[in-house]
Scaffold this motif. Sequence first.
Motif, PDB file in Angstrom:
ATOM      1  N   ASN A  15       0.959  -1.298  -0.055  1.00  0.00           N
ATOM      2  CA  ASN A  15       0.061  -0.029   0.073  1.00  0.00           C
ATOM      3  C   ASN A  15       0.834   1.207  -0.090  1.00  0.00           C
ATOM      4  O   ASN A  15       0.738   2.094   1.118  1.00  0.00           O
ATOM      5  CB  ASN A  15      -0.926   0.262   1.428  1.00  0.00           C
ATOM      6  N   PHE A  16       1.714   1.511  -1.247  1.00  0.00           N
ATOM      7  CA  PHE A  16       2.521   2.636  -1.131  1.00  0.00           C
ATOM      8  C   PHE A  16       2.221   3.241  -2.353  1.00  0.00           C
ATOM      9  O   PHE A  16       1.698   2.718  -3.393  1.00  0.00           O
ATOM     10  CB  PHE A  16       4.113   2.177  -1.110  1.00  0.00           C
ATOM     11  N   PRO A  17       2.511   4.517  -2.496  1.00  0.00           N
ATOM     12  CA  PRO A  17       2.303   5.208  -4.021  1.00  0.00           C
ATOM     13  C   PRO A  17       3.492   5.403  -4.795  1.00  0.00           C
ATOM     14  O   PRO A  17       4.653   4.952  -4.366  1.00  0.00           O
ATOM     15  CB  PRO A  17       1.932   6.900  -3.287  1.00  0.00           C
ATOM     16  N   ALA A  56       2.439   5.174 -11.788  1.00  0.00           N
ATOM     17  CA  ALA A  56       1.379   6.029 -11.114  1.00  0.00           C
ATOM     18  C   ALA A  56       0.153   6.232 -12.088  1.00  0.00           C
ATOM     19  O   ALA A  56      -1.151   6.169 -11.473  1.00  0.00           O
ATOM     20  CB  ALA A  56       1.937   7.157 -10.863  1.00  0.00           C
ATOM     21  N   GLY A  86      -2.307   4.155  -5.753  1.00  0.00           N
ATOM     22  CA  GLY A  86      -1.044   3.504  -4.958  1.00  0.00           C
ATOM     23  C   GLY A  86      -1.115   1.775  -5.203  1.00  0.00           C
ATOM     24  O   GLY A  86      -2.116   1.153  -5.937  1.00  0.00           O
ATOM     25  N   TYR A  87      -0.221   1.148  -4.776  1.00  0.00           N
ATOM     26  CA  TYR A  87      -0.037  -0.229  -4.920  1.00  0.00           C
ATOM     27  C   TYR A  87      -0.882  -0.793  -3.801  1.00  0.00           C
ATOM     28  O   TYR A  87      -0.354  -1.492  -2.958  1.00  0.00           O
ATOM     29  CB  TYR A  87       1.371  -0.773  -4.996  1.00  0.00           C
ATOM     30  N   ASN A  88      -2.154  -1.068  -4.251  1.00  0.00           N
ATOM     31  CA  ASN A  88      -2.970  -1.696  -3.127  1.00  0.00           C
ATOM     32  C   ASN A  88      -3.657  -2.886  -3.515  1.00  0.00           C
ATOM     33  O   ASN A  88      -5.283  -2.758  -3.264  1.00  0.00           O
ATOM     34  CB  ASN A  88      -3.930  -0.162  -2.646  1.00  0.00           C
ATOM     35  N   GLY A  98       8.354   7.402  -4.693  1.00  0.00           N
ATOM     36  CA  GLY A  98       7.100   7.561  -4.291  1.00  0.00           C
ATOM     37  C   GLY A  98       7.059   7.406  -2.704  1.00  0.00           C
ATOM     38  O   GLY A  98       6.385   8.463  -2.090  1.00  0.00           O
TER      39      GLY A  98
END
Length: 488
Positions: free
Chosen positions: A208-210, A218, A224-226, A264
């Motif tokens: 869960n990061f951008p 992006a 984000g990578y969720n 990010g």
Amino acid sequence: MHAQDARVELGRIRFRRALALMVMTLVLPGSAQLVAGRKEVGRIAMRIWFGLILTGVCLLLLAVISKSFVFWFASNPFWLGLVRFGLMALAVGWAFLLVDAWRIGEPLALRQRQRLAMVGINGVLCFSVAGSLLFASHVVSVQKDFLAAMFSSGPASGSHDGRYNILLLGGDSGADRWGLRPDSITVASIDEQTGKTVLFGLPRNMLNFPFAKGSIMAEQFPRGYNCGTTCELNSLATWAADHKALFTGVQNPGVEATTEAVEGITGLKINYYAMVNLKGFQKMVDAVGGVTLNVRDRIPIGGVGGPVTGYIKPGKRKLNGFQTLWFARSRESADDYSRMARQKCVMNAMLQQLSPQKVVLKFEKIAKASEDLISTDVPLSEVDHFIDLALKARSQPVRTVSFVPPLVNTSHPDIAQIQEIVQTALKAKNATRAVSAGKAAKGTQSTGSTPPSGAPKQPASQGTTGGAIGSMHAGYAANQADDLGSAC
């Protein structure tokens, strides 16, 4: 009787003359030819010799005045090629002058023992002088080939806010595995003037990061990578390899995707990357004769899907390549966070122990191991600058911040807090307690011994790691950048 004594004395004089001609050629090439009548050959040889001496003195003065000149010269393929052929020509020419001096010494007029002695002396000098020069030429050739194979011809990237940020990735080798799911992810932020370095370690299981704004990733993941528990930071290389069409014109999509994520998360603009082949790393350690590490706990060799075949015992030990690799990678009875700390200890040890003298003496082995060890996009034009920074960094403590529990909840990281910690660490003056930003980050962390809600509990063993940052398991001393040397 007097005639025989005269012949013996004449033989001694001829032998001493022949020997003197050889020594003169060794000390001052061309001088033997000048005194023996071959003046044209002698003049040419001595002009070349004095020209080389003058050139050497000028280069030495430039080296004393500016170290950067040395690094530039040693990393410039054109000058390296010129030096290589110059050394080869000098070897041939000097060997010719030694043989000519032997001939001028009239060996046939000497007694048998004297002739044999002169042949032996001439052979030793020819092989010693020419062999040394040819070996030096070979080393220069190795350096030239190493630079061509290792570094790119791409454009240079300028510093960002006075720092170069290098993404260091570590993973297994293999024809189809280069760069897949890296085992370690670290950003080395280097001051462009002083070489002071801060290492930021990112856990491979972060979720869960951008991504950096405006980046390829992006656009694919605007929130984000969720995408679930399988979407960890180190899975980006695999994802990018499966979606190569998105990365038009990008040589290594896996590195690009990981770089965009690291930018990010940390807020740092990455200049270059270096991908370390962990199996090739074993060759590098063996090439430099091993590395001395402070082993704080017993480290298993093997395990996690296979049997434990041995242990690295605690204490200050000089480890070979195989042992150092397992020190850095062992996961048996440990976690990713303790392994991250051990890997940074290895980086610090290599930085401090790989002296210029050792590089020179074992250059060919190191160069060969390095070709199997590192893939990077650092351009050849920047090599001299980074060599200078590396030597400056050796004399200073390396600081380290690891974004692991309790400092960061890796499942739901507070990105604003991470970026604030990064900036505080970079601006800090004190090398041993650089960051004190934990309380400012939404109150999600604690400076006490209780981990934040949602943070996984950490094992009490594996003391090689130090605390929460640099010595991560000795309490939850959140948000401080430690001197890496004190943690290792």
